[in-house]
Scaffold this active site. Sequence first.
Site, mmCIF file in Angstrom:
data_model
loop_
_atom_site.group_PDB
_atom_site.id
_atom_site.type_symbol
_atom_site.label_atom_id
_atom_site.label_comp_id
_atom_site.label_asym_id
_atom_site.label_seq_id
_atom_site.Cartn_x
_atom_site.Cartn_y
_atom_site.Cartn_z
ATOM 1 N N ASN A 145 0.745 -1.236 -0.179
ATOM 2 C CA ASN A 145 0.098 0.055 0.017
ATOM 3 C C ASN A 145 0.820 1.349 0.031
ATOM 4 O OD1 ASN A 145 -2.358 1.411 0.158
ATOM 5 N ND2 ASN A 145 -2.667 1.103 2.425
ATOM 6 N N HIS A 163 -13.460 -4.867 12.303
ATOM 7 C CA HIS A 163 -13.026 -3.553 12.705
ATOM 8 C C HIS A 163 -14.391 -2.701 13.004
ATOM 9 C CE1 HIS A 163 -9.088 -3.334 10.351
ATOM 10 N NE2 HIS A 163 -9.037 -4.363 11.308
ATOM 11 N N ARG A 222 -12.342 -5.764 16.554
ATOM 12 C CA ARG A 222 -11.375 -4.581 16.938
ATOM 13 C C ARG A 222 -12.189 -3.233 17.056
ATOM 14 N NH1 ARG A 222 -6.779 -2.418 12.728
ATOM 15 N NH2 ARG A 222 -8.435 -0.573 12.760
ATOM 16 N N TYR A 257 -6.030 6.800 14.722
ATOM 17 C CA TYR A 257 -5.896 5.539 13.900
ATOM 18 C C TYR A 257 -7.277 4.873 13.819
ATOM 19 C CZ TYR A 257 -4.938 1.166 11.923
ATOM 20 O OH TYR A 257 -5.404 -0.037 11.229
ATOM 21 N N ASP A 266 -5.810 -1.753 18.227
ATOM 22 C CA ASP A 266 -4.671 -1.446 17.632
ATOM 23 C C ASP A 266 -4.142 -0.015 18.191
ATOM 24 O OD1 ASP A 266 -2.542 -1.396 15.765
ATOM 25 O OD2 ASP A 266 -3.989 -1.804 13.981
ATOM 26 N N GLU A 313 -2.268 -4.140 19.919
ATOM 27 C CA GLU A 313 -1.576 -4.534 18.561
ATOM 28 C C GLU A 313 -0.444 -3.357 18.539
ATOM 29 O OE1 GLU A 313 -4.329 -5.018 15.218
ATOM 30 O OE2 GLU A 313 -2.457 -4.430 13.762
ATOM 31 N N GLU A 328 2.803 -6.840 11.368
ATOM 32 C CA GLU A 328 2.271 -6.578 10.217
ATOM 33 C C GLU A 328 3.133 -5.914 9.193
ATOM 34 O OE1 GLU A 328 -1.264 -4.257 11.249
ATOM 35 O OE2 GLU A 328 -0.377 -2.523 10.619
ATOM 36 N N ARG A 332 1.900 -11.324 13.768
ATOM 37 C CA ARG A 332 1.002 -10.736 12.671
ATOM 38 C C ARG A 332 1.580 -11.006 11.166
ATOM 39 N NH1 ARG A 332 -3.142 -8.350 12.871
ATOM 40 N NH2 ARG A 332 -2.717 -6.491 11.727
ATOM 41 N N HIS A 391 -2.293 -10.131 9.558
ATOM 42 C CA HIS A 391 -2.707 -9.111 9.022
ATOM 43 C C HIS A 391 -3.828 -9.250 7.878
ATOM 44 C CE1 HIS A 391 -1.498 -5.039 6.837
ATOM 45 N NE2 HIS A 391 -2.488 -4.642 7.530
ATOM 46 N N ASP A 428 -6.145 -3.365 2.218
ATOM 47 C CA ASP A 428 -5.145 -3.087 1.120
ATOM 48 C C ASP A 428 -4.148 -4.495 0.942
ATOM 49 O OD1 ASP A 428 -4.578 -2.093 3.908
ATOM 50 O OD2 ASP A 428 -2.691 -2.780 3.378
ATOM 51 N N GLU A 487 -7.201 -11.277 10.854
ATOM 52 C CA GLU A 487 -7.863 -10.154 10.413
ATOM 53 C C GLU A 487 -8.461 -10.161 9.263
ATOM 54 O OE1 GLU A 487 -5.361 -6.789 9.890
ATOM 55 O OE2 GLU A 487 -6.646 -5.200 10.385
ATOM 56 N N TRP A 503 2.862 7.104 12.166
ATOM 57 C CA TRP A 503 1.697 6.839 11.831
ATOM 58 C C TRP A 503 1.033 5.523 12.047
ATOM 59 C CZ3 TRP A 503 -1.486 4.066 8.247
ATOM 60 C CH2 TRP A 503 -2.504 4.262 8.297
HETATM 61 O O1 KDG Z 1 -1.699 -0.213 4.548
HETATM 62 C C1 KDG Z 1 -1.621 0.091 6.016
HETATM 63 C C2 KDG Z 1 -2.721 -0.786 6.698
HETATM 64 O O2 KDG Z 1 -2.553 -2.123 6.159
HETATM 65 C C3 KDG Z 1 -2.610 -0.813 8.330
HETATM 66 O O3 KDG Z 1 -2.624 0.478 8.699
HETATM 67 C C4 KDG Z 1 -3.761 -1.476 8.676
HETATM 68 O O4 KDG Z 1 -2.867 -1.623 10.910
HETATM 69 C C5 KDG Z 1 -3.763 -2.017 9.838
HETATM 70 C C6 KDG Z 1 -4.180 -3.188 10.473
HETATM 71 O O5 KDG Z 1 -4.169 -3.641 11.689
HETATM 72 O O6 KDG Z 1 -5.180 -3.437 9.779
HETATM 73 MG MG MG Z 2 -2.559 -2.969 12.458
#
Ligand code: KDG
Ligand code: MG
Length: 402
Positions: free
Chosen positions: A38, A123, A148, A160, A210, A236, A262, A283, A312, A316, A339, A402
């Site tokens: 991504n 989610h 989540r 986030y 997360d 997470e 991830e 993950r 993960h 994406d 997930e 981020w």
């Molecule tokens: O492309 C980034 C995402 O896959 C990520 O931010 C998603 O942290 C994520 C998750 O736990 O699904």
């Molecule tokens: Mg994550």
Amino acid sequence: MATIDRVEVLVTSPGRNFVTLRITTSDGVTGLGDATLNGRELAVAAYLEEHLAPLLIGRDPARIEDTWQYLYKGAYWRRGPVTMTAIAAVDVALWDIKGKVAGLPVYQLLGGRSRDGVLVYCHASGSDVESLLDDVAAYREMGFQAIRAQAAVPGLSGSYGVRKGAFYEPAATDRPDEQVWSTEAYLDFAPSYLARVREKFGFGIHLLHDVHHRLTPIEAARFGKSVEELRLFWMEDPTPAENQEAFRLIRQHTTTPIATGEVLNSIWDVQTLITEQLIDYVRTTVVHAGGITHLRRIFDLAALYHVRTGSHGATDLSPVTTAAAVAVDICVPNFGIQEHMGHTRETYEVFRGTPRLENGMLYPSDEPGLGIEYDDEAAGRFPYDPKYLPVARRLDGSLHDW
Ligand code: KDG
Ligand code: MG
């Protein structure tokens, strides 16, 4: 002996960007591998097109392990997300081909089912606590057993995991979105909304959260301690995991289970985390950690140390990854959870035949291979759409994770 005759790198954007590798053998058998990274998609597309495709033509598609070693050792420059995603795409496409040649679904080639279905988590999110609670209720209604939970921290644009519209879409065109972050505000707020979810829905659901790499080890320790009574399934990515040793400090302070991996790409990236039992769930995924061949190696190491899997599975990662992940998840003895965010209708028009979702569990297809078909005509309707993930800045303007 059949040989690899054709290697195609397919880029499409049915709601979001996906890079897919399609390998065709001299017998006309095709295999698919996801190659999506991504925000950096074309780096992997170029790696595949320019560097791996010429090496694959004429090779025996049945020699999956040898091809993996050839591409990994042959690069000299090892590991990293671009290389490991490109190798993963080749590996998964070759497993798909092997299944089709054998007339068996991939999970049968991996040893067959260890369980009936694969527990997934979805989610739930909200721009405030009330809308998060409504979202959790909606997912409960749909039959999910593991959820989540993420809510927007009041006054901050950079929380986030808060979905906008039908699908959480963390990407912007031109330049990354600049979001504002305050660790102090998050630490004051997050435990309270997780408590509200427990109050309303009780302990009969698995509750996940997360942190998305946002805390220092000592802050993560404090967070983990403050939510211990809520018995989270996991917290997470409490802290960035490049520094595996950092998790020792978190571990010393809290019994809240920890998941990470991830953004990690190889067994060496998780070696200390696993062998020192610093985490509870690893993950790493099929697509970013070298494919089925390498992921199984990671999961086998994890099994020795009571670490379970929790791959993960954000949007994406393409439906090809979902199918490959479920093939691994259904087999490995130390499976934990998978997930699953699902995809847009347009994505399912391009990738046909995704695993079946029922009562919060995924079930693999019994079609030979991975059971996914790529629809070229549909893909052609969705041209590549360059996008960036956001960045986060602290209140003083400096960059944060981020
Ligand atoms: O492309 C980034 C995402 O896959 C990520 O931010 C998603 O942290 C994520 C998750 O736990 O699904
Ligand atoms: Mg994550």
